[in-house]
Each structure stands twice: as structure tokens, then as C-alpha cells.
Design a protein around this motif. Structure first.
Motif, PDB file in Angstrom:
ATOM      1  N   ALA A  92       0.973  -0.595   0.329  1.00 20.82           N
ATOM      2  CA  ALA A  92      -0.433   0.250  -0.032  1.00 20.82           C
ATOM      3  C   ALA A  92       0.386   1.286   0.311  1.00 20.82           C
ATOM      4  N   GLY A  94       0.483   4.999   0.274  1.00 18.84           N
ATOM      5  CA  GLY A  94       0.260   6.704   1.198  1.00 18.84           C
ATOM      6  C   GLY A  94       0.557   8.199   0.226  1.00 18.84           C
ATOM      7  N   HIS A  97       5.736   8.781   1.660  1.00 26.46           N
ATOM      8  CA  HIS A  97       6.417   9.796   2.843  1.00 26.46           C
ATOM      9  C   HIS A  97       7.283   9.058   3.341  1.00 26.46           C
ATOM     10  N   SER A  98       7.786   7.763   2.997  1.00 24.56           N
ATOM     11  CA  SER A  98       8.775   6.587   3.779  1.00 24.56           C
ATOM     12  C   SER A  98      10.027   6.993   3.660  1.00 24.56           C
ATOM     13  N   ASP A 159       3.068  16.100  12.881  1.00 24.80           N
ATOM     14  CA  ASP A 159       3.378  17.696  12.816  1.00 24.80           C
ATOM     15  C   ASP A 159       3.520  18.519  11.224  1.00 24.80           C
ATOM     16  N   THR A 164      -1.047  10.321   4.255  1.00 23.21           N
ATOM     17  CA  THR A 164      -2.329   9.440   4.990  1.00 23.21           C
ATOM     18  C   THR A 164      -2.737   8.753   6.109  1.00 23.21           C
ATOM     19  N   VAL A 174       3.189  10.893  15.938  1.00 27.38           N
ATOM     20  CA  VAL A 174       3.143  11.495  17.251  1.00 27.38           C
ATOM     21  C   VAL A 174       3.507  12.962  16.499  1.00 27.38           C
ATOM     22  N   TYR A 470      12.269   5.115  15.770  1.00 30.40           N
ATOM     23  CA  TYR A 470      10.775   5.174  15.480  1.00 30.40           C
ATOM     24  C   TYR A 470      10.998   5.542  13.399  1.00 30.40           C
TER      25      TYR A 470
END
Ligand code: FAD
Length: 515
Positions: A92, A94, A97-98, A159, A164, A174, A470
Motif C-alpha cells: 500500500a 499512502g 513519505h517513507s 507535524d 495519509t 506523534v 521510530y
């Protein structure tokens, strides 16, 4: 059509210069025979092989533009039924923005989730427990626009809102509201998911809860989130947005911790670290106009590391006096350098969409679509001072390559039944080194940033910092096992249950496709 498909596929693979397992013609024909509301495409494979990190490009065989949830289910089911002999995987995507190919699928199928968002509707529900049902491929900025029409908004954010719903919920989501409301995964009541077997399952805290918790922070491993029910709250009209500076790390973090545990406090609490800053990348997190509080040139830092506490207080126009009083009372408890109080009043939308303003500025200068060797760490409270002493000023001599975020959150607001991995302490810090690497060599290069990242991670590992990454860019199962620790068994069991052939999200590099 299957022959045309196959030819295009092979051409794409050759053009990409990528070595990969090419699906055979039967496989391709089998997919081509699916009756879909949307369609497969082959000419945008290059775009699906890109991401924000700009450091990894894996060419898919095809891109699915789903016209419905059934399209996704039918495609996953077909790949599942093709079984062990097919090399196909499915990612998938989104908003892509990985950081290191996590939403890519080498030689597989990329599902463009934003196509689904375009065909499904956002449904806002008021009443005593207001919520919105959002398609998994919807951008958070669109969720905000739609909910604001009803005077409502989600409680917990990232932020940056051009991400997505399914993408951030697969990580955690976060931002400065997490100390109070928890991350975005703590603010979801229900999900609709297409599992790795192609089943469409609705799940929640009460129904199919194992899948629900698995998918939250699940790195896309257990299913594709096609819809999420997100909790809402009344939206304020305005925000008082405040920044103050500290030169002492202890005082800075003590004040941050006091604020996140106080009953009456701000609505958003973050912070960032400023080391010898110059240049436009410093303004990445946007600046107040006309008086920018973090322009080092305006403040004589004498080469010291500075810490900027960033806060907001929400208000409506008729509550401005009360807001002033509350903010005054809270600020009087803080020990920042007194000449460094900066604030501005903006609309709630302007505040939440603040990073997009910086994006537009960086885009205009050709500084957005550059490599981003980011490092995001979760550091326990007990070791944050040891960490800061070594990293700020010693390993890192400046913060010229991008912002360094640092703020605490409360563990009690995170649900340990989800797949998210966090440090085992009541308070822990999110520390984000958000580097851009616009140059091919020198201090602005990927190599330079990676070298610093490696030194930081090395320091953590050798000095018992108890850090967890993270958005971790791990590349081997061994690294992932170490990351999950005692929780690996549950993670692996859930994978066998919901995606037994390991078809989904191959770009996370956790489970190889079963062959
Ligand atoms: P993608 O990158 O496309 O996908 C991420 C992963 O989830 C992939 O493995 C993908 O296969 C999988 N996936 C995508 N959609 C789905 C779905 N519907 N169902 C199941 N799996 C899916 N994160 C924070 O927590 N806080 C921040 O403040 C924050 N700020 C950011 C600022 C910027 C400028 C950027 C670029 C990123 C930021 N992020 C932040 C990180 C963000 O959470 C990740 O980039 C995340 O991956 C979301 O991006 P995306 O929607 O484009 O998902």
C-alpha cells in the motif's frame, strides 16, 4: 490485453535497470482478468518507486488504482491464491513519505491508496462521541478541512498533514498533542482492513480486536487499512503559538516534563535543539513573522547549544482574555531566558498546516525533493541527559542540515496492545534528526548525515541508552527481532495469522515472501 501488459511490464523492468524476479505470463494474465472498478497502470511505476527519503527506488511491476475496497481485496486474494509459486508482493502506498522504500514493492504491485480516497467519502458524525470515517488513503489535511466544516477536528496529529491516514496509523502518528491524547493510534475506534488473505474485516477494541491492535503501528504487515474511524473534538478557532529559549538542557527538560504532567497546561508541547545554525534549512519548521525567535543571528548564543520550547494554547475569539490569563500563569512557572519569549496568534488550520508552508518555501528553492537521511529515536527519560551530553555539541557540531526535535510524551497514553514499540518507561522523549542532504559531498551530503546518524545509534547501543527507533529503516529480520524484543513472538504470530504468505508491505524488510 495480457500480452500488452506483459510487454509493458518487461520494458519497465528493463528501463529501471532493476534485477528482480519477473512474474510469469500466467500470473500476469490472472491479474489482468480481474474485474475492477479501478484499474492497473504501468506508466507510473517510476513514480511508485520514489519516496520522501529519496534514497531507495524499487520498481514495481504494476500500480493498482483501486476504485473500491473490493478492488484491493480481489487483488490481494488473487495474489494469495497464486500462492508460494508467485513472487508477487503488494505494498500500500499512502503519500509515499517513507524514508527507505517502505511503501515500495520490487517487481510487485503498489496500491495507490489515494485513488481509493478519491472515490470514497469522508463522513463526519457529531453527537456525544464525535468521529470521522476516513478512507485509508485520505490525507490528514483533507480530514481536517472536512471536519472543520462541522466545527470538529481530530485530537492527535503529526507535524505535517500531507500524509495519509493509513500511513501514519501504520507507524504511530506523534506530535505535540501526544502527551495528552496519545499518538494517533490511540485515537482510532475502528478500522476496516483487507488482510493478506484478501478478506475484508472490520475491527475495533471489541470486535476482531487482535487484528485491530496488530494493524495499529503494524508497519502495513497485517492488512491494508481501507477505512479508519477517528475520534474528534470541538475545534478551536485560534491558537496562541509560543516559543521560548533555554541554554540549559536540564532546565529545558524539567520544564517540558512539568508541563506534560500538569493538569492545567498547554494544548501542544514540543521542543527543538539549535546548534550553531545558519541557512534556510533551519527555517524548516517555519518561522514566526515578522520576528523569528530562532534566528541565531538575533540572539547572542555565544556558540552555546540552545533549546527551544514550542507551545500552543487553543482559544476562540470570545475567550481571548481567559487564554491570556492562563498562558501568563503557565509561562510564569517556566525558567526560559526571559528576553526570548516570542508568540503569534494564528488560526487552528494555519498552525496545524505549518510545515506545509515550509515545504512550499523549500520546494521553491529545490530543497524539498532531496535525500532525507532522517533518524527518529525514542529515548527513555532516565537516559536523555546522558544522550544529550554526548550528542549535542559533541557528535553534532551544528544543526544546519535540518531541525532536531526533542520533546517528552507520557507512556500511559500509548496502548501496549498495538504493534508500536516504545521504551519501557513512564516518560520518554521523541528525538528527531530531520536532515536534508542537498549536496553530493561534504557536510550537506547523505554520507555525512549517515555517518553522524551511525555515531548516534552506536553511542546509544554501547551505552545502554534503552533507545527504540521510530520509523525504523531496518533491513534484516535480526534487527527487527532486536527491535521488537519480547514482543516479536506476538508480532510474528499475528503475521502468520493475517498475512501467512508475507505478501504485504515487503519494503519494511521484516518477512520475506513465502516461497
Ligand atoms: P507511506 O510512506 O506511503 O507508507 C508507510 C508504510 O505504511 C508503508 O510500509 C506502506 O506500505 C504502509 N501503508 C501505507 N498506507 C497503508 C494503509 N492504508 N494500510 C496499511 N499500510 C499502509 N510521523 C509522525 O509520527 N509525526 C510527525 O510529526 C511526522 N512528520 C513528518 C513530516 C514529514 C515532512 C514527513 C515526510 C514525514 C513525517 N512523519 C511523521 C512520518 C510519517 O508518519 C511517515 O512518513 C508515514 O509513513 C506516513 O506517510 P505516508 O502516508 O506517505 O505513508
Amino acid at each position: 490485453p495480457s500480452i500488452v501488459y506483459c510487454l509493458k511490464l518487461l520494458m519497465l523492468l528493463a528501463l529501471g535497470g532493476v534485477t528482480m524476479h519477473v512474474p510469469d505470463e500466467d500470473v500476469v494474465a490472472s491479474l489482468g482478468a480481474l474485474r475492477l472498478d479501478g484499474h492497473f497502470s504501468f506508466d507510473d511505476a517510476q513514480a511508485a518507486a520514489r519516496d520522501f527519503g529519496n534514497r531507495c527506488s524499487l520498481l514495481p511491476a504494476a500500480v493498482l488504482h483501486p476504485g473500491s475496497v473490493s478492488d484491493i481485496a480481489a487483488t490481494v486474494r488473487r495474489v494469495f491464491l497464486l500462492g508460494r509459486h508467485s513472487p508477487l508482493t503488494i505494498a500500500a502506498r499512502g503519500h509515499g513519505h517513507s524514508l527507505l522504500g517502505q511503501s515500495q514493492a520490487a517487481g510487485g504491485i503498489v496500491v495507490k491508496m489515494e485513488s481509493l480516497a478519491a472515490t470514497a467519502v469522508l463522513q463526519v458524525h457529531g453527537g456525544p462521541s464525535p468521529h470521522v470515517d476516513a478512507p485509508g488513503g485520505e490525507l490528514w489535511i483533507n480530514v481536517l478541512h472536512e471536519t472543520l466544516k462541522h466545527g470538529l477536528a481530530p485530537r492527535s496529529w503529526t507535524d505535517y498533514l500531507h500524509l495519509t491516514v493509513g500511513g501514519t496509523l501504520s507507524n504511530a502518528g506523534v506530535s505535540g498533542q501526544a502527551f495528552r491524547h496519545g499518538p494517533q493510534v490511540s485515537n482510532v475506534n475502528q478500522l476496516e482492513i483487507v488482510t493478506g488473505r484478501g478478506d475484508v474485516v472490520t475491527c475495533s477494541h471489541e470486535v476482531n480486536s487482535d487484528l485491530f491492535y496488530a494493524a495499529l503501528g503494524g508497519l502495513g504487515q497485517f492488512g491494508i487499512i481501507t477505512r479508519a474511524r477517528i475520534a474528534l473534538e470541538p475545534a478551536p478557532k485560534m491558537v496562541r503559538w509560543i516559543r521560548v529559549l533555554y541554554s540549559d538542557f536540564e532546565t529545558f527538560t524539567e520544564d517540558q516534563e512539568m508541563l506534560i504532567t500538569a493538569e492545567k497546561t498547554f494544548d501542544y508541547i514540543e521542543g527543538f535543539v539549535i546548534i550553531n545554525r545558519t541557512g534556510i534549512l533551519n527555517n524548516w519548521r517555519t518561522s514566526f513573522k515578522p520576528q523569528d525567535p530562532v534566528q541565531a543571528s538575533q540572539f547572542q548564543s555565544d556558540g552555546r547549544v540552545l533549546y527551544c520550547l514550542e507551545l500552543t494554547k487553543n482559544f476562540n475569539h470570545d475567550e481571548a482574555d481567559i487564554m491570556e490569563q492562563e498562558v501568563g500563569a503557565l509561562l510564569s512557572r517556566l525558567r526560559y531566558i526571559s528576553s526570548t519569549l516570542f508568540y503569534t496568534d494564528v488560526t487552528y488550520l494555519e498552525f496545524l498546516d505549518r510545515v506545509h508552508t515550509s515545504e512550499l518555501e523549500l520546494r521553491a528553492q529545490g530543497l524539498w525533493e532531496v535525500p532525507h537521511p532522517w533518524l527518529n529515536l525514542l529515548i527513555p527519560r532516565s537516559t536523555i541527559h546522558k544522550f544529550a551530553r554526548e550528542v549535542f555539541g559533541k557528535i553534532l557540531k551544528d544543526s544546519n542540515n535540518g531541525p532536531i526535535l526533542l520533546y517528552p510524551v507520557n507512556r500511559t497514553k500509548w496502548d501496549n496492545r498495538t504493534s508500536v514499540v516504545i521504551p519501557d518507561e513512564e516518560i520518554f522523549y521523541l528525538v528527531g534528526f530531520l536532515s536534508s542532504a542537498p549536496s553530493s559531498s561534504g557536510p550537506g551530503s547523505v554520507e555525512h548525515a549517515m555517518n553522524l546518524n551511525n555515531q548516534i545509534v552506536d553511542f546509544c547501543e554501547k551505552n545502554g541508552v534503552g533507545m527504540k527507533q521510530y520509523l525504523a529503516p531496518y533491513t534484516t529480520q535480526q534487527q527487527w527481532k532486536a527491535h521488537f524484543g519480547a514482543r516479536w513472538e506476538t508480532f510474528e504470530r499475528r503475521k502468520h495469522t493475517y498475512d501467512p504468505l508475507a505478501i504485504l508491505a515487503p519494503g519494511q524488510r521484516i518477512f520475506p515472501k513465502v516461497s
